[in-house]
Scaffold this motif. Structure first.
Motif, PDB file in Angstrom:
ATOM      1  N   PHE A 121     -18.487 -24.246 181.761  1.00  0.00           N
ATOM      2  CA  PHE A 121     -18.162 -25.644 181.485  1.00  0.00           C
ATOM      3  C   PHE A 121     -17.237 -25.617 180.276  1.00  0.00           C
ATOM      4  O   PHE A 121     -17.682 -25.487 179.138  1.00  0.00           O
ATOM      5  CB  PHE A 121     -19.436 -26.433 181.198  1.00  0.00           C
ATOM      6  CG  PHE A 121     -19.237 -27.916 181.144  1.00  0.00           C
ATOM      7  CD1 PHE A 121     -18.844 -28.620 182.271  1.00  0.00           C
ATOM      8  CD2 PHE A 121     -19.449 -28.621 179.974  1.00  0.00           C
ATOM      9  CE1 PHE A 121     -18.673 -29.991 182.234  1.00  0.00           C
ATOM     10  CE2 PHE A 121     -19.269 -29.999 179.924  1.00  0.00           C
ATOM     11  CZ  PHE A 121     -18.886 -30.683 181.059  1.00  0.00           C
ATOM     12  N   LEU A 122     -15.925 -25.703 180.544  1.00  0.00           N
ATOM     13  CA  LEU A 122     -14.922 -25.544 179.496  1.00  0.00           C
ATOM     14  C   LEU A 122     -14.536 -26.897 178.924  1.00  0.00           C
ATOM     15  O   LEU A 122     -14.107 -27.789 179.664  1.00  0.00           O
ATOM     16  CB  LEU A 122     -13.686 -24.839 180.063  1.00  0.00           C
ATOM     17  CG  LEU A 122     -12.512 -24.619 179.102  1.00  0.00           C
ATOM     18  CD1 LEU A 122     -12.920 -23.714 177.947  1.00  0.00           C
ATOM     19  CD2 LEU A 122     -11.322 -24.023 179.862  1.00  0.00           C
ATOM     20  N   LEU A 123     -14.698 -27.065 177.607  1.00  0.00           N
ATOM     21  CA  LEU A 123     -14.278 -28.269 176.924  1.00  0.00           C
ATOM     22  C   LEU A 123     -12.911 -28.044 176.292  1.00  0.00           C
ATOM     23  O   LEU A 123     -12.609 -26.948 175.818  1.00  0.00           O
ATOM     24  CB  LEU A 123     -15.289 -28.649 175.838  1.00  0.00           C
ATOM     25  CG  LEU A 123     -16.669 -29.093 176.319  1.00  0.00           C
ATOM     26  CD1 LEU A 123     -17.586 -29.345 175.129  1.00  0.00           C
ATOM     27  CD2 LEU A 123     -16.567 -30.336 177.188  1.00  0.00           C
ATOM     28  N   LYS A 124     -12.099 -29.085 176.279  1.00  0.00           N
ATOM     29  CA  LYS A 124     -10.768 -28.991 175.688  1.00  0.00           C
ATOM     30  C   LYS A 124     -10.864 -28.578 174.225  1.00  0.00           C
ATOM     31  O   LYS A 124     -11.547 -29.226 173.425  1.00  0.00           O
ATOM     32  CB  LYS A 124     -10.050 -30.329 175.809  1.00  0.00           C
ATOM     33  CG  LYS A 124      -8.597 -30.303 175.368  1.00  0.00           C
ATOM     34  CD  LYS A 124      -8.235 -31.480 174.506  1.00  0.00           C
ATOM     35  CE  LYS A 124      -8.844 -31.360 173.131  1.00  0.00           C
ATOM     36  NZ  LYS A 124      -8.439 -32.429 172.217  1.00  0.00           N
ATOM     37  N   ASP A 125     -10.186 -27.494 173.892  1.00  0.00           N
ATOM     38  CA  ASP A 125     -10.182 -26.974 172.529  1.00  0.00           C
ATOM     39  C   ASP A 125      -8.922 -26.132 172.365  1.00  0.00           C
ATOM     40  O   ASP A 125      -8.716 -25.183 173.121  1.00  0.00           O
ATOM     41  CB  ASP A 125     -11.426 -26.114 172.291  1.00  0.00           C
ATOM     42  CG  ASP A 125     -11.586 -25.691 170.840  1.00  0.00           C
ATOM     43  OD1 ASP A 125     -10.566 -25.592 170.119  1.00  0.00           O
ATOM     44  OD2 ASP A 125     -12.727 -25.446 170.421  1.00  0.00           O
ATOM     45  N   PRO A 126      -8.060 -26.460 171.401  1.00  0.00           N
ATOM     46  CA  PRO A 126      -6.825 -25.693 171.247  1.00  0.00           C
ATOM     47  C   PRO A 126      -7.062 -24.219 170.929  1.00  0.00           C
ATOM     48  O   PRO A 126      -6.183 -23.383 171.159  1.00  0.00           O
ATOM     49  CB  PRO A 126      -6.096 -26.406 170.096  1.00  0.00           C
ATOM     50  CG  PRO A 126      -7.155 -27.182 169.386  1.00  0.00           C
ATOM     51  CD  PRO A 126      -8.153 -27.554 170.427  1.00  0.00           C
ATOM     52  N   ALA A 127      -8.250 -23.895 170.423  1.00  0.00           N
ATOM     53  CA  ALA A 127      -8.558 -22.492 170.161  1.00  0.00           C
ATOM     54  C   ALA A 127      -8.818 -21.720 171.447  1.00  0.00           C
ATOM     55  O   ALA A 127      -8.741 -20.489 171.466  1.00  0.00           O
ATOM     56  CB  ALA A 127      -9.778 -22.398 169.239  1.00  0.00           C
ATOM     57  N   LEU A 128      -9.134 -22.455 172.519  1.00  0.00           N
ATOM     58  CA  LEU A 128      -9.452 -21.815 173.801  1.00  0.00           C
ATOM     59  C   LEU A 128      -8.337 -21.977 174.831  1.00  0.00           C
ATOM     60  O   LEU A 128      -8.239 -21.179 175.764  1.00  0.00           O
ATOM     61  CB  LEU A 128     -10.746 -22.411 174.368  1.00  0.00           C
ATOM     62  CG  LEU A 128     -11.995 -22.272 173.486  1.00  0.00           C
ATOM     63  CD1 LEU A 128     -13.166 -23.005 174.118  1.00  0.00           C
ATOM     64  CD2 LEU A 128     -12.335 -20.800 173.272  1.00  0.00           C
ATOM     65  N   LEU A 129      -7.518 -23.024 174.677  1.00  0.00           N
ATOM     66  CA  LEU A 129      -6.435 -23.279 175.627  1.00  0.00           C
ATOM     67  C   LEU A 129      -5.142 -22.728 175.048  1.00  0.00           C
ATOM     68  O   LEU A 129      -4.480 -23.358 174.240  1.00  0.00           O
ATOM     69  CB  LEU A 129      -6.300 -24.775 175.907  1.00  0.00           C
ATOM     70  CG  LEU A 129      -7.554 -25.484 176.425  1.00  0.00           C
ATOM     71  CD1 LEU A 129      -7.263 -26.955 176.679  1.00  0.00           C
ATOM     72  CD2 LEU A 129      -8.076 -24.816 177.689  1.00  0.00           C
ATOM     73  N   THR A 130      -4.804 -21.527 175.456  1.00  0.00           N
ATOM     74  CA  THR A 130      -3.615 -20.865 174.928  1.00  0.00           C
ATOM     75  C   THR A 130      -2.550 -20.769 176.008  1.00  0.00           C
ATOM     76  O   THR A 130      -2.778 -21.118 177.170  1.00  0.00           O
ATOM     77  CB  THR A 130      -3.965 -19.461 174.430  1.00  0.00           C
ATOM     78  OG1 THR A 130      -4.490 -18.689 175.525  1.00  0.00           O
ATOM     79  CG2 THR A 130      -5.002 -19.521 173.316  1.00  0.00           C
ATOM     80  N   GLY A 131      -1.373 -20.307 175.646  1.00  0.00           N
ATOM     81  CA  GLY A 131      -0.310 -20.138 176.629  1.00  0.00           C
ATOM     82  C   GLY A 131       0.277 -21.472 177.049  1.00  0.00           C
ATOM     83  O   GLY A 131       0.667 -22.289 176.219  1.00  0.00           O
ATOM     84  N   LEU A 132       0.328 -21.734 178.349  1.00  0.00           N
ATOM     85  CA  LEU A 132       0.959 -22.937 178.892  1.00  0.00           C
ATOM     86  C   LEU A 132       0.404 -24.232 178.307  1.00  0.00           C
ATOM     87  O   LEU A 132       1.184 -25.112 177.920  1.00  0.00           O
ATOM     88  CB  LEU A 132       0.821 -22.936 180.419  1.00  0.00           C
ATOM     89  CG  LEU A 132       1.467 -24.109 181.157  1.00  0.00           C
ATOM     90  CD1 LEU A 132       2.989 -24.046 181.042  1.00  0.00           C
ATOM     91  CD2 LEU A 132       1.049 -24.100 182.633  1.00  0.00           C
ATOM     92  N   PRO A 133      -0.917 -24.424 178.202  1.00  0.00           N
ATOM     93  CA  PRO A 133      -1.423 -25.706 177.704  1.00  0.00           C
ATOM     94  C   PRO A 133      -1.207 -25.912 176.200  1.00  0.00           C
ATOM     95  O   PRO A 133      -1.232 -27.060 175.736  1.00  0.00           O
ATOM     96  CB  PRO A 133      -2.922 -25.653 178.019  1.00  0.00           C
ATOM     97  CG  PRO A 133      -3.096 -24.518 178.958  1.00  0.00           C
ATOM     98  CD  PRO A 133      -2.007 -23.561 178.665  1.00  0.00           C
TER      99      PRO A 133
END
Length: 383
Positions: free
Chosen positions: A301-313
């Protein structure tokens, strides 16, 4: 960076001010608005603290200060206005759908290509960070996509007294629910998966063949209660809801349910993409969450977090984890991609641009043609 660009927005209804807000948050100078009347433009400019109300669209076109024009007007106006903007030498961001017919869409694609100007369609839902994350994961892996199922549900046209120009075929087009919100889903599925629709089997339904229209115009999502004597009956031919089966090139299958008469669902786009590796489930009413299903391991269950969303997002996530980003942010981020392309000029690589192009807009019009034909003939129609 974006302050070097000046924009104007045509349209002061529900979505025009949303464009203004997104542009100003990005740092673009929005000089002014045009509307159906000067009085409407002046009222909107006062509310939004903009410097200039254009007397009409022609005055906006003639303003040499404007580099870009955003079109947030009824569907029937998209085709002539896009042509006029391109002829005036200005970049254009058009609300969906691109045009009323695929023939018009093909002409606009050709004109945009010849002009060398940037031309986009506002399929903003691409820019929820979790959708960008799904796109990246599917592109980086080699998993086979089996199925894509989902829908788009709203309730703002539930009652026969609910009315807006969108219900009229001569203003919005032969399709309504499918064109208005269903194409958002279709565009998003193409964007995230790269799949191309090969064939459709469609069943359309008009729940209210007669609606009672106010004797004065109303805006979208208006909850004003009117008396019976303030209403007049009109015939409706456009779809309130639709069930559509899809075949994609390469063998994947899909199913789309669209409705604007589903009580309690205010703006609910969902998809479940099943692959040989994992399944990805998204709900636009909870857009900062992504469910990733697993068979041989715990689901995530992935919550939006800039530390986890790398690359394209990464460039399209502007707030820390736990600080939700929603519908207005998708406009800002869509315009970020579009204005980056304007600033890049000839150096832009269209293959790397994330905003929807006129070619993408045409794709949805062609699919809509097939949906209309499939419903009329009650059979599979191949594109």
């Amino acid at each position: 960076m974006y302050s070097s660009i000046t924009a104007g927005v045509a349209g002061t209804g529900f979505i025009g001010p949303v464009h203004v807000e997104g542009l100003r948050r990005l740092g673009v100078r929005v000089k002014g608005l045009s509307s159906a009347t000067l009085a409407l433009a002046e009222e909107a400019c006062q509310q939004l603290n903009l410097e200039h109300a254009y007397a009409d669209f022609d005055e906006m076109l003639a303003d040499d200060e404007l580099d870009v024009i955003h079109l947030a007007v009824p569907n029937v106006l998209h085709y002539p206005m896009v042509k006029a903007v391109l002829a005036a030498g200005k970049h254009v961001m058009c609300e969906k759908p691109l045009a009323m017919t695929s023939e018009q869409g093909r002409e606009l694609v050709a004109l945009a290509s010849q002009s060398k100007l940037k031309a986009g369609v506002n399929y903003n839902l691409r820019f929820y960070p979790m959708n960008l994350e799904v796109k990246q994961r599917l592109a980086q892996g080699d998993a086979r996509i089996f199925t894509v199922v989902g829908g788009y549900q709203q309730d703002w046209l539930l009652y026969d007294t609910d009315y807006n120009w969108r219900v009229l075929a001569d203003q919005g087009g032969a399709l309504r629910a499918v064109s208005d919100i269903g194409t958002h889903w279709l565009d998003l599925v193409h964007f995230t998966t790269g799949l191309e629709v090969e064939a459709v089997l469609a069943d359309l339904s008009t729940v209210h063949p007669t609606r009672r229209r106010p004797k004065g115009e109303v805006s979208s999502f208006n909850n004003e209660k009117l008396r019976d004597e303030d209403l007049e009956a009109i015939s409706i031919t456009t779809d309130d809801c639709a069930n559509i089966l899809l075949k994609f090139k390469g063998g994947a299958k899909g199913q789309l349910f669209v409705t604007q008469v589903s009580a309690g669902h205010k703006n609910r786009l969902t998809y479940d993409i099943a692959t040989s590796d994992a399944a990805y489930e998204f709900n636009s009413e909870r857009p900062n969450e992504l469910l990733i299903g697993r068979r041989g391991a715990p689901s995530e269950f992935l919550l939006k977090d800039p530390a986890l969303l790398t690359g394209l997002p990464a460039p399209y996530v502007n707030y820390p984890g736990g600080h939700n980003e929603g519908f207005p942010d998708t406009f800002k981020q869509c315009f970020r991609s579009f204005y980056d392309a304007i600033l890049a000029g000839d150096a832009e690589n269209p293959a790397e641009s994330l905003y929807a192009s006129f070619e993408d807009g045409l794709r949805e019009l062609v699919i809509c043609d097939a949906i209309i034909q499939s419903h009329a003939e009650q059979r599979w129609v191949y594109l």
